[in-house]
Design an enzyme around this catalytic site. Structure first.
Site, PDB file in Angstrom:
ATOM      1  N   GLU A 188      52.752  22.696 -35.937  1.00 56.93           N
ATOM      2  CA  GLU A 188      51.687  24.370 -36.406  1.00 56.93           C
ATOM      3  C   GLU A 188      52.382  26.089 -35.762  1.00 56.93           C
ATOM      4  OE1 GLU A 188      47.870  23.172 -34.336  1.00 56.93           O
ATOM      5  OE2 GLU A 188      46.970  25.009 -34.278  1.00 56.93           O
ATOM      6  N   HIS A 244      40.635  25.099 -34.220  1.00 56.53           N
ATOM      7  CA  HIS A 244      41.548  24.103 -34.318  1.00 56.53           C
ATOM      8  C   HIS A 244      42.523  24.263 -35.030  1.00 56.53           C
ATOM      9  CE1 HIS A 244      41.443  19.377 -34.849  1.00 56.53           C
ATOM     10  NE2 HIS A 244      41.329  20.084 -36.009  1.00 56.53           N
ATOM     11  N   THR A 296      58.876  26.269 -18.735  1.00 57.12           N
ATOM     12  CA  THR A 296      57.380  27.760 -19.446  1.00 57.12           C
ATOM     13  C   THR A 296      58.988  27.829 -20.472  1.00 57.12           C
ATOM     14  OG1 THR A 296      55.702  27.293 -18.630  1.00 57.12           O
ATOM     15  CG2 THR A 296      55.943  29.010 -20.395  1.00 57.12           C
ATOM     16  N   ARG A 322      36.666  22.581 -43.860  1.00 56.50           N
ATOM     17  CA  ARG A 322      35.843  22.531 -42.621  1.00 56.50           C
ATOM     18  C   ARG A 322      35.505  24.201 -42.886  1.00 56.50           C
ATOM     19  NH1 ARG A 322      40.060  19.939 -39.679  1.00 56.50           N
ATOM     20  NH2 ARG A 322      39.846  17.963 -39.461  1.00 56.50           N
ATOM     21  N   ARG A 326      43.837  24.676 -44.024  1.00 54.83           N
ATOM     22  CA  ARG A 326      45.073  23.097 -44.206  1.00 54.83           C
ATOM     23  C   ARG A 326      43.729  21.788 -45.047  1.00 54.83           C
ATOM     24  NH1 ARG A 326      45.676  19.444 -39.023  1.00 54.83           N
ATOM     25  NH2 ARG A 326      43.769  20.295 -38.652  1.00 54.83           N
ATOM     26  N   GLU A 364      38.833  11.347 -45.561  1.00 51.23           N
ATOM     27  CA  GLU A 364      37.998  12.415 -44.477  1.00 51.23           C
ATOM     28  C   GLU A 364      37.822  13.688 -45.072  1.00 51.23           C
ATOM     29  OE1 GLU A 364      41.458  13.675 -41.875  1.00 51.23           O
ATOM     30  OE2 GLU A 364      40.424  12.214 -40.201  1.00 51.23           O
ATOM     31  N   HIS A 417      37.226  24.019 -36.047  1.00 48.14           N
ATOM     32  CA  HIS A 417      37.017  22.398 -36.552  1.00 48.14           C
ATOM     33  C   HIS A 417      35.278  23.183 -36.956  1.00 48.14           C
ATOM     34  CE1 HIS A 417      36.176  18.384 -36.497  1.00 48.14           C
ATOM     35  NE2 HIS A 417      37.202  18.375 -36.724  1.00 48.14           N
ATOM     36  N   LEU A 428      49.782  16.612 -39.014  1.00 43.14           N
ATOM     37  CA  LEU A 428      50.837  15.637 -38.278  1.00 43.14           C
ATOM     38  C   LEU A 428      52.352  15.554 -39.557  1.00 43.14           C
ATOM     39  CD1 LEU A 428      48.455  12.877 -35.994  1.00 43.14           C
ATOM     40  CD2 LEU A 428      50.272  15.357 -35.731  1.00 43.14           C
ATOM     41  N   GLN A 478      43.672  12.723 -33.680  1.00 34.35           N
ATOM     42  CA  GLN A 478      42.425  11.483 -33.815  1.00 34.35           C
ATOM     43  C   GLN A 478      42.271  11.149 -34.916  1.00 34.35           C
ATOM     44  OE1 GLN A 478      38.859  13.126 -32.878  1.00 34.35           O
ATOM     45  NE2 GLN A 478      38.989  13.736 -30.642  1.00 34.35           N
ATOM     46  N   GLY A 479      41.894  11.553 -36.224  1.00 27.52           N
ATOM     47  CA  GLY A 479      41.631  11.769 -37.584  1.00 27.52           C
ATOM     48  C   GLY A 479      42.964  10.785 -38.284  1.00 27.52           C
TER      49      GLY A 479
HETATM   50  C1  LIG Z   1      41.700  17.664 -30.451  1.00 31.54           C
HETATM   51  C2  LIG Z   1      42.617  17.783 -32.091  1.00 31.54           C
HETATM   52  C3  LIG Z   1      42.678  16.833 -32.757  1.00 31.54           C
HETATM   53  C4  LIG Z   1      43.896  16.911 -34.395  1.00 31.54           C
HETATM   54  N1  LIG Z   1      43.851  15.675 -35.366  1.00 31.54           N
HETATM   55  C5  LIG Z   1      44.180  15.745 -36.317  1.00 31.54           C
HETATM   56  C6  LIG Z   1      45.123  14.681 -36.694  1.00 31.54           C
HETATM   57  O1  LIG Z   1      44.036  13.315 -36.866  1.00 31.54           O
HETATM   58  N2  LIG Z   1      45.429  14.790 -37.732  1.00 31.54           N
HETATM   59  C7  LIG Z   1      46.408  15.808 -38.360  1.00 31.54           C
HETATM   60  O2  LIG Z   1      47.364  16.163 -38.514  1.00 31.54           O
HETATM   61  N3  LIG Z   1      46.394  17.237 -37.100  1.00 31.54           N
HETATM   62  C8  LIG Z   1      45.778  16.718 -36.284  1.00 31.54           C
HETATM   63  N4  LIG Z   1      45.160  18.195 -35.436  1.00 31.54           N
HETATM   64  C9  LIG Z   1      46.445  19.403 -35.656  1.00 31.54           C
HETATM   65  C10 LIG Z   1      47.356  18.511 -34.388  1.00 31.54           C
HETATM   66  O3  LIG Z   1      47.284  17.998 -33.501  1.00 31.54           O
HETATM   67  C11 LIG Z   1      48.457  19.692 -34.191  1.00 31.54           C
HETATM   68  O4  LIG Z   1      48.457  20.331 -35.010  1.00 31.54           O
HETATM   69  C12 LIG Z   1      50.066  19.073 -34.110  1.00 31.54           C
HETATM   70  O5  LIG Z   1      49.970  18.549 -33.217  1.00 31.54           O
HETATM   71  C13 LIG Z   1      50.970  20.039 -33.886  1.00 31.54           C
HETATM   72  O6  LIG Z   1      51.907  19.953 -33.044  1.00 31.54           O
HETATM   73  P1  LIG Z   1      53.114  20.778 -32.358  1.00 31.54           P
HETATM   74  O7  LIG Z   1      53.827  20.141 -32.190  1.00 31.54           O
HETATM   75  O8  LIG Z   1      53.552  22.307 -34.161  1.00 31.54           O
HETATM   76  O9  LIG Z   1      52.147  21.152 -31.084  1.00 31.54           O
HETATM   77  P2  LIG Z   1      51.304  21.224 -30.528  1.00 31.54           P
HETATM   78  O10 LIG Z   1      51.253  19.391 -30.527  1.00 31.54           O
HETATM   79  O11 LIG Z   1      50.227  21.585 -30.170  1.00 31.54           O
HETATM   80  O12 LIG Z   1      52.244  20.987 -28.984  1.00 31.54           O
HETATM   81  C14 LIG Z   1      53.040  22.396 -28.404  1.00 31.54           C
HETATM   82  C15 LIG Z   1      53.530  22.142 -26.948  1.00 31.54           C
HETATM   83  O13 LIG Z   1      54.755  22.708 -26.475  1.00 31.54           O
HETATM   84  C16 LIG Z   1      54.178  23.195 -25.314  1.00 31.54           C
HETATM   85  N5  LIG Z   1      54.309  24.947 -25.196  1.00 31.54           N
HETATM   86  C17 LIG Z   1      53.681  25.692 -25.759  1.00 31.54           C
HETATM   87  N6  LIG Z   1      54.174  26.837 -25.136  1.00 31.54           N
HETATM   88  C18 LIG Z   1      55.252  26.532 -24.390  1.00 31.54           C
HETATM   89  C19 LIG Z   1      56.223  26.931 -23.867  1.00 31.54           C
HETATM   90  N7  LIG Z   1      56.703  28.986 -23.711  1.00 31.54           N
HETATM   91  N8  LIG Z   1      57.575  27.034 -22.779  1.00 31.54           N
HETATM   92  C20 LIG Z   1      57.459  25.454 -23.064  1.00 31.54           C
HETATM   93  N9  LIG Z   1      56.506  24.799 -23.955  1.00 31.54           N
HETATM   94  C21 LIG Z   1      55.161  25.202 -24.136  1.00 31.54           C
HETATM   95  C22 LIG Z   1      52.681  22.882 -25.151  1.00 31.54           C
HETATM   96  O14 LIG Z   1      52.575  22.917 -23.921  1.00 31.54           O
HETATM   97  C23 LIG Z   1      52.734  22.195 -25.839  1.00 31.54           C
HETATM   98  O15 LIG Z   1      53.111  20.324 -25.528  1.00 31.54           O
HETATM   99  C24 LIG Z   1      45.016  17.662 -34.154  1.00 31.54           C
HETATM  100  C25 LIG Z   1      44.842  19.147 -33.317  1.00 31.54           C
HETATM  101  C26 LIG Z   1      43.481  18.932 -32.283  1.00 31.54           C
HETATM  102  C27 LIG Z   1      43.813  19.771 -31.120  1.00 31.54           C
END
Ligand SMILES: Cc1cc2nc3c(=O)[nH]c(=O)nc-3n(C[C@H](O)[C@H](O)[C@H](O)COP(=O)(O)OP(=O)(O)OC[C@H]3O[C@@H](n4cnc5c(N)ncnc54)[C@H](O)[C@@H]3O)c2cc1C
Length: 493
Positions: free
Chosen positions: A311, A287, A110, A230, A322, A71, A184, A328, A4-5
């Site tokens: 992440e 979070h 998966t 946080r 963090r 923030e 969070h 992001l 969101q943020g």
């Molecule tokens: C509600 C919320 C608000 C946030 N706001 C912010 C913000 O404002 N600014 C910021 O910097 N960060 C924010 N964060 C943190 C940030 O969004 C996450 O750290 C970031 O999205 C992580 O991205 P990612 O691509 O690593 O994983 P994710 O975006 O979590 O995506 C992981 C993907 O992998 C898939 N997956 C998992 N296991 C498997 C598997 N075994 N096989 C196939 N697919 C799989 C999942 O279904 C998902 O689609 C927020 C997080 C949340 C939850």
């Protein structure tokens, strides 16, 4: 998608990368890798400003200047946001649009296992429409997110179950910093149902935390008050709840709330709370995971051909906690670096003249990689989450951790053949194993640092713990490293 943020990056003339570095190190409580913090933040600011000049739809004010939010624990307004509070979704749509026609995307599959051959990662085995399907690859990049589902209240999607971490662990990669989980402070939970995150940006725009008696709970707790880091805010809310109080976010001071926060307004409406009442009931929720698959500055794990970004990865940027909106940024920078580095790796593999030499220790495929069975614990997800929330969440202590470790160890398991495994069983098995590693790390770190708070060791013990990481591999007992390693990186095309 859910972010969101926004994304933190330097733009104001009075701000600088050095200030952003300082804020990140402060939040990380001295546990960050300073070399990578400097690199990622400098590269990230350039990348975000480049995205802005390329036309990425960051929100702008009436004079068409980029609106920069503030923030928690940031010294300057440096949060780029889009669609008010829909930054994640808009970023995903923007990137997907640019990938269109250049990548095949397979949804609803998966990954259950990484394929490891001669000490290299050469593909994945996935469950797709009930069938086991093998995908061969020159290199594999894990971007599977964190492990929110370890806890009863979490801000992420239910599919975020630590899969990537356990896949990497079983294939021979290292996991580190697992004791550092960020909670969070403000999740909207009504009658025990979780509705979603109320971004810190709401407090940046004037929201304040009060208990049911109207008392401001952050007064006197931290110089930054409601915008304290946080972990400090989450612990203050936790303490109020332990003492029988309810906590809410008073948003009467936020101007133009529904225009600035359309996503949150939607979450409130879904929960049957009208924002004009000015009171949003909140509880802390898991979070963000600071730890993960140990990678260097190019996203490479110790297993050749296996990368991790976002992440799921642990670069050392976040340290013990963090800084808001840095994730992001890290995901974008590491995504680009891993793309460049894996491209070079693949070219070298194909030329066959410079085959990457696998670490001799990895040439023996780890016992749990390429396995035919999954150990599925006889427990429900809700029970596991409840136990983790009780003993390994915001406030931890030796007795609770010991009890939890024993409970996890004593759970009976069913060996389920891969061919019969469901997604839910695979996720539960991963979460159970990850829970044991998290609890071991939390037991070993006999101090409080960043988001890891031990009631029995309430302060950082620098002489014993400063700069030391706890690392897990599936071939040895946990290693408490003398200091961070793997901070070097060179990527160029
Ligand atoms: C509600 C919320 C608000 C946030 N706001 C912010 C913000 O404002 N600014 C910021 O910097 N960060 C924010 N964060 C943190 C940030 O969004 C996450 O750290 C970031 O999205 C992580 O991205 P990612 O691509 O690593 O994983 P994710 O975006 O979590 O995506 C992981 C993907 O992998 C898939 N997956 C998992 N296991 C498997 C598997 N075994 N096989 C196939 N697919 C799989 C999942 O279904 C998902 O689609 C927020 C997080 C949340 C939850």
């Amino acid at each position: 998608m859910l972010a969101q943020g926004g994304i933190a990056a330097v733009r104001l003339p009075e701000d600088s990368v050095d200030y952003h570095v300082r804020d990140t190190l402060m939040a990380g409580d001295g546990h960050n890798d300073p070399v990578l913090v400097n690199e990622i933040l400098a590269e990230g600011s350039a990348l975000i400003n480049q995205l802005a000049s390329e036309g990425f739809p960051f929100d702008r004010d009436a004079q068409q200047r980029i609106s920069l939010g503030l923030e928690g624990a940031h010294s300057f307004n440096r949060i780029f946001h889009a669609g008010g509070d829909a930054t994640g979704r808009i970023l995903m749509e923007y990137l997907l649009d640019r990938t269109s026609g250049r990548a095949s995307i397979i949804e609803h599959a998966t990954v259950l296992q990484l394929i490891v051959e001669e000490g290299r990662c050469t593909g994945v085995l996935a469950l797709q429409e009930g069938q086991l399907t093998e995908f061969r690859a020159d290199a594999v990049v894990i971007a599977s997110g964190g492990c929110g589902s370890l806890y009863a209240h979490h801000t992420g999607d239910s599919s975020i179950t630590g899969d990537g971490l356990m896949l990497a662990y079983e294939a021979g990669a290292e996991l580190c910093d697992l004791e550092f989980m960020q909670f969070h402070p403000t999740m909207l939970v009504k009658n025990g149902t979780t509705y979603g995150l109320i971004s810190e940006a709401v407090r940046g725009e004037g929201g304040v935390l009060r208990n049911e008696q109207g008392l401001r709970i952050m007064e006197g707790k931290h110089p930054l008050g409601d915008l304290a880091p946080r972990d400090v805010v989450a612990r203050a809310i936790h303490e109020q709840m332990q003492n029988g109080h309810d906590v809410h976010l008073d948003i009467r001071g936020c101007k133009h709330f529904s225009e600035r926060f359309p996503t949150i307004t939607g979450i409130l409406e879904k929960a049957g709370i009208h924002w004009t009442d000015g009171k949003i009931p909140v509880v802390p929720g898991m979070h963000f995971m600071m730890g993960g698959i140990k990678v260097d500055g190019s996203g490479s794990s110790r297993l050749p051909g296996l990368y991790a970004i976002g992440e799921a990865a642990c670069t050392g940027l976040h340290g013990a906690n963090r800084l808001a909106s840095n994730s992001l940024l890290e995901a974008l920078v590491l995504g680009r670096r891993a793309a460049q580095h894996s491209f070079q790796y693949v070219m070298r593999q194909h030329s066959r003249t410079q085959m990457e030499t696998a670490d001799p220790k990895l040439l023996d495929t780890p016992p749990s990689a390429n396995r035919a069975f999954f150990e599925v614990p006889q427990v429900t997800l809700a029970e596991l989450q409840q136990q983790m929330s009780l003993h390994a969440s915001i406030v931890r202590h030796a007795q609770g951790l010991r009890q939890l470790a024993q409970w996890l160890r004593n759970l009976k398991t069913d060996p389920v053949p891969l061919s019969q495994l469901t997604r839910e069983q695979a996720e539960l098995s991963h979460l159970w194993k990850l829970a044991q590693l998290v609890v071991t790390s939390a037991q070993l770190r006999t101090e409080s640092r960043g988001a890891h708070y031990r009631a029995d060791y309430p302060v950082p013990l620098d002489s014993q713990w400063s700069g030391r990481t706890i690392t897990h591999t599936n071939t040895a007992a946990p290693i408490v490293a003398a200091e961070r390693t793997m901070n070097e990186c060179s990527v160029s095309l």
